[in-house]
Design a protein around this motif. Structure first.
Motif, short mmCIF file in Angstrom:
data_model
loop_
_atom_site.label_atom_id
_atom_site.label_comp_id
_atom_site.label_asym_id
_atom_site.label_seq_id
_atom_site.Cartn_x
_atom_site.Cartn_y
_atom_site.Cartn_z
N LYS A 52 -8.29 16.57 -35.42
CA LYS A 52 -7.19 15.62 -35.27
C LYS A 52 -5.87 16.38 -35.36
O LYS A 52 -5.63 17.14 -36.29
N ILE A 53 -5.00 16.14 -34.39
CA ILE A 53 -3.74 16.89 -34.34
C ILE A 53 -2.67 16.14 -35.14
O ILE A 53 -2.04 15.20 -34.66
N ASP A 54 -2.51 16.53 -36.38
CA ASP A 54 -1.50 15.91 -37.25
C ASP A 54 -0.79 17.02 -38.02
O ASP A 54 -1.00 18.22 -37.76
N LEU A 55 0.05 16.63 -38.97
CA LEU A 55 0.82 17.62 -39.72
C LEU A 55 -0.08 18.54 -40.53
O LEU A 55 0.19 19.74 -40.66
N ASP A 56 -1.17 17.99 -41.09
CA ASP A 56 -2.13 18.82 -41.84
C ASP A 56 -2.68 19.93 -40.94
O ASP A 56 -2.85 21.07 -41.37
N PHE A 57 -3.00 19.55 -39.70
CA PHE A 57 -3.54 20.53 -38.75
C PHE A 57 -2.57 21.67 -38.52
O PHE A 57 -2.93 22.85 -38.64
N TRP A 58 -1.31 21.33 -38.21
CA TRP A 58 -0.34 22.38 -37.88
C TRP A 58 0.01 23.23 -39.09
O TRP A 58 0.17 24.46 -38.98
N ASP A 91 -6.16 19.53 -49.00
CA ASP A 91 -6.87 18.62 -48.08
C ASP A 91 -6.84 19.16 -46.66
O ASP A 91 -7.83 19.05 -45.92
N GLY A 92 -5.73 19.74 -46.27
CA GLY A 92 -5.62 20.30 -44.93
C GLY A 92 -6.60 21.43 -44.71
O GLY A 92 -7.23 21.52 -43.65
N ILE A 93 -6.76 22.30 -45.71
CA ILE A 93 -7.70 23.42 -45.60
C ILE A 93 -9.14 22.91 -45.51
O ILE A 93 -9.95 23.42 -44.74
N LYS A 94 -9.44 21.87 -46.28
CA LYS A 94 -10.79 21.29 -46.23
C LYS A 94 -11.08 20.70 -44.85
O LYS A 94 -12.16 20.90 -44.30
N LYS A 95 -10.13 19.97 -44.31
CA LYS A 95 -10.32 19.35 -42.99
C LYS A 95 -10.34 20.38 -41.87
O LYS A 95 -10.82 20.10 -40.77
N TYR A 96 -9.84 21.56 -42.15
CA TYR A 96 -9.76 22.62 -41.13
C TYR A 96 -11.04 23.45 -41.05
O TYR A 96 -11.10 24.46 -40.37
N LYS A 97 -12.06 23.01 -41.74
CA LYS A 97 -13.33 23.74 -41.77
C LYS A 97 -13.85 23.96 -40.35
O LYS A 97 -13.83 23.07 -39.51
N GLY A 98 -14.35 25.15 -40.09
CA GLY A 98 -14.84 25.51 -38.77
C GLY A 98 -13.83 26.29 -37.96
O GLY A 98 -14.19 27.03 -37.04
N LEU A 99 -12.55 26.15 -38.32
CA LEU A 99 -11.49 26.83 -37.58
C LEU A 99 -10.80 27.92 -38.39
O LEU A 99 -9.98 28.66 -37.85
N ARG A 100 -11.13 28.02 -39.67
CA ARG A 100 -10.37 28.92 -40.52
C ARG A 100 -10.51 30.39 -40.10
O ARG A 100 -9.51 31.09 -39.93
N THR A 101 -11.73 30.85 -39.93
CA THR A 101 -11.94 32.25 -39.52
C THR A 101 -11.46 32.48 -38.10
O THR A 101 -10.85 33.51 -37.78
N ILE A 102 -11.70 31.49 -37.23
CA ILE A 102 -11.25 31.59 -35.84
C ILE A 102 -9.73 31.72 -35.77
O ILE A 102 -9.19 32.55 -35.04
#
Length: 213
Positions: free
Chosen positions: A154-160, A32-43
């Motif tokens: 959103k800055i949460d545990l999934d993000f970090w 779920d974290g990887i899915k929500k991180y879309k747009g930032l993965r390559t960056i």
């Protein structure tokens, strides 16, 4: 002696955590974290690729210029002192203006040029000047790279947790390639690889993160 002191200092936070911080359980799922991180993965992959360039690539390459341990120590202290004040000033300015992209384009194009210059210098004086310029630019850009990611998610545990995964993938890939090239004393391709990363980064941010100024 220094390692013993460091080991002891690492034990102090454990005591404070055990005594002062209440137990808390927070869960984060990788998928779920990887899915929500879309747009930032390559960056983030590219950002992680740059993390160890100053502390590993530049530091190891500097051994070609310095023969004594004390000279290396003075060199690393020189880098740290240059970085500190400038990064603090620019990050505050960026937070006030919220103009991330304009700063990033200017800084990363300058960073690309400074990395190429590192590969070209052959004298100790030239190396110190080139590294000083690179360190200033790198220190300025560092807080902006993190700010870009925090501006859009959103800055949460999934993000970090997800951020660390992609940072570490970037670090592992570029350090592995660099180790191979260092072994065969192919220094020019190492610097060109990192110069290409810094050149691509601002354009990628501009393309993927259109909601940022």
């Amino acid at each position: 002696f220094l390692f013993l002191i460091t080991s002891f200092l690492f034990l102090l936070p454990l005591w404070f955590i055990w005594k002062k911080i209440p137990e808390e359980k927070v869960t984060a799922t990788i998928i779920d974290g990887i899915k929500k991180y879309k747009g930032l993965r390559t960056i983030t992959f590219l950002e992680g690729s740059l993390h160890f360039f100053p502390s590993v690539i530049v530091a190891v390459y500097a051994l070609l210029f310095f023969q004594q341990a004390s000279a290396v120590g003075w060199f690393l202290s020189y880098l740290a002192l240059i970085s500190l004040g400038i990064a603090w000033f620019v990050s505050r300015h960026s937070d006030k203006t919220q103009q991330r992209k304009k700063h990033i384009f200017v800084l990363f194009l300058a960073l690309t040029a400074s990395i190429i210059s590192l590969a070209l210098v052959r004298s100790v004086i030239g190396w110190l000047v080139a590294v000083g310029i690179f360190t200033v630019i790198y220190a300025i850009s560092s807080p902006l790279r993190l700010a870009v990611s925090m501006d859009v998610k959103k800055i949460d545990l999934d993000f970090w947790k997800t951020r660390e995964i992609f940072l570490n993938i970037g670090r592992a890939v570029t350090l592995s390639i660099s180790a191979f090239l260092f072994y065969y004393q192919l220094y020019w391709p190492i610097f060109m690889m990192f110069a290409l990363i810094t050149l691509i980064y601002p354009f990628l941010v501009n393309y993927k993160l259109k909601e940022i100024k």
